[in-house]
Write a protein that holds these residues in place. Structure first.
Motif, short mmCIF file in Angstrom:
data_model
loop_
_atom_site.label_atom_id
_atom_site.label_comp_id
_atom_site.label_asym_id
_atom_site.label_seq_id
_atom_site.Cartn_x
_atom_site.Cartn_y
_atom_site.Cartn_z
N ALA A 224 0.89 -1.33 -0.10
CA ALA A 224 0.10 -0.04 0.03
C ALA A 224 0.81 1.26 0.08
O ALA A 224 1.83 1.18 0.87
N GLY A 225 0.85 2.33 -0.71
CA GLY A 225 1.36 3.47 -1.04
C GLY A 225 1.65 3.76 -2.38
O GLY A 225 1.31 3.04 -3.21
N PRO A 226 1.81 5.25 -2.63
CA PRO A 226 1.90 5.68 -4.00
C PRO A 226 3.21 5.20 -4.94
O PRO A 226 3.03 5.31 -5.91
N SER A 227 4.18 4.67 -4.26
CA SER A 227 5.48 4.23 -4.89
C SER A 227 6.08 3.21 -4.05
O SER A 227 5.91 2.99 -3.01
N ARG A 262 -5.08 4.92 4.11
CA ARG A 262 -4.53 6.07 4.12
C ARG A 262 -3.32 6.30 3.25
O ARG A 262 -3.33 7.31 2.64
N ARG A 263 -2.56 5.28 3.33
CA ARG A 263 -1.23 5.26 2.46
C ARG A 263 -1.61 5.23 0.96
O ARG A 263 -1.00 5.68 0.07
N GLY A 264 -2.82 4.65 0.72
CA GLY A 264 -3.19 4.58 -0.81
C GLY A 264 -4.06 5.73 -1.39
O GLY A 264 -4.72 5.69 -2.23
N GLY A 265 -4.45 6.81 -0.41
CA GLY A 265 -4.93 7.89 -0.77
C GLY A 265 -6.58 7.76 -1.06
O GLY A 265 -7.29 8.30 -1.60
N GLY A 266 -7.01 6.57 -0.03
CA GLY A 266 -8.22 6.16 -0.35
C GLY A 266 -8.66 5.18 -1.49
O GLY A 266 -9.75 4.74 -1.77
#
Length: 280
Positions: A224-227, A262-266
């Protein structure tokens, strides 16, 4: 089809062109309607598949004195390839299962259902765990197209003795969280299910004390996360679980999945599942 040369003039051409334009609109609408109808049927089929899968996922764990067990999944699409299960045994024992089928969406969900069906069938035969996973791997390898696989963990916990025997087929190593906050990783004991036998499946053991417990999760949690540089990762799961461990099992599951969202921006890029067992 006239038998006269130059029987039609520009006015006739304009009239035919107008008819053609109107016919084009009607045809386009008919094609669009058919496409929307097919999409609606597909969505309905996926909704039905989702209802079936949710029906197969246990709403709650078996109620057992001395331990709390909670599991929850978040899917990136209408259906997903993550699965968890609780299988009751006699004499204060319970089986904990978590699995992650390759991919996501309906194909992964069907693979997860196949894993669950085979697990329940083989568990009822009371085989050793290494034999159970070995047979499941052979059946999947024979029936699946090349490249498809399932990572899976299955442990049988003796609540009274606070002991667990387990097999881990290529799944992310679960965390043993001690009452004092220290964390240990459980080893992988074999290759993912559906791969040719590289090495024999093994069994391993874990022992718990009062206040200790187990955290199981899929790669939708760790990734999970943007990068990749900002992924939750196993270290993030460890740190968060350690922080949440003073609460009950429900609070740990909720806190971990909230951090995933949260880490995935929803937005989830993959299915995410967490199962927590905590001894009183």
């Amino acid at each position: 089809e006239s038998d006269r040369v130059s029987a039609f003039d520009d006015q006739d051409l304009s009239l035919v062109t107008l008819f053609a334009q109107q016919a084009t609109v009607v045809i386009e609408r008919a094609v669009l309607y058919e496409q929307l109808t097919q999409q609606s049927r597909l969505r309905r089929d996926i909704e039905i598949a989702g209802e079936i899968l949710r029906g197969l996922t246990p709403a709650t764990a078996p109620a057992l004195l001395g331990v709390q067990i909670v599991g929850r999944s978040l899917t990136a699409e209408s259906v997903g390839g993550d699965a968890y299960d609780f299988i009751p045994y006699p004499e204060h024992q319970v089986g904990l299962s978590i699995a992650d089928a390759k991919g996501k969406g309906l194909p992964a969900a069907l693979l997860a259902v196949a894993h669950r069906a085979m697990l329940h069938a083989l568990v009822s035969m009371e085989l050793r765990l290494r034999a159970t996973f070995g047979r499941m791997s052979d059946m999947l390898a024979r029936s699946l197209p090349a490249g498809n696989f399932v990572t899976a963990f299955y442990g049988i916990v003796d609540i009274t003795e606070r002991r667990m025997v387990y097999a881990n087929a290529g799944h992310l190593p679960p965390l043993v969280v001690r009452k004092n906050g220290t964390v240990e990783l459980l080893e992988v004991t074999g290759a993912a299910l559906g791969f040719p036998h590289v090495a024999p499946m093994r069994e391993a053991y874990a022992v718990f004390g009062p206040g200790d417990g187990l955290v199981l999760f899929t790669d939708g949690v760790t990734e999970a996360g943007p990068s990749p540089e900002e992924f939750f990762d196993v270290s993030g799961v460890e740190a968060t679980a350690r922080t949440l461990w003073t609460g009950d099992a429900e609070a740990v599951v909720t806190g971990l999945l909230d951090e995933v969202v949260r880490r995935g921006g929803g937005v989830l890029s993959d299915d995410a599942t967490v199962v927590v067992m905590k001894f009183d």
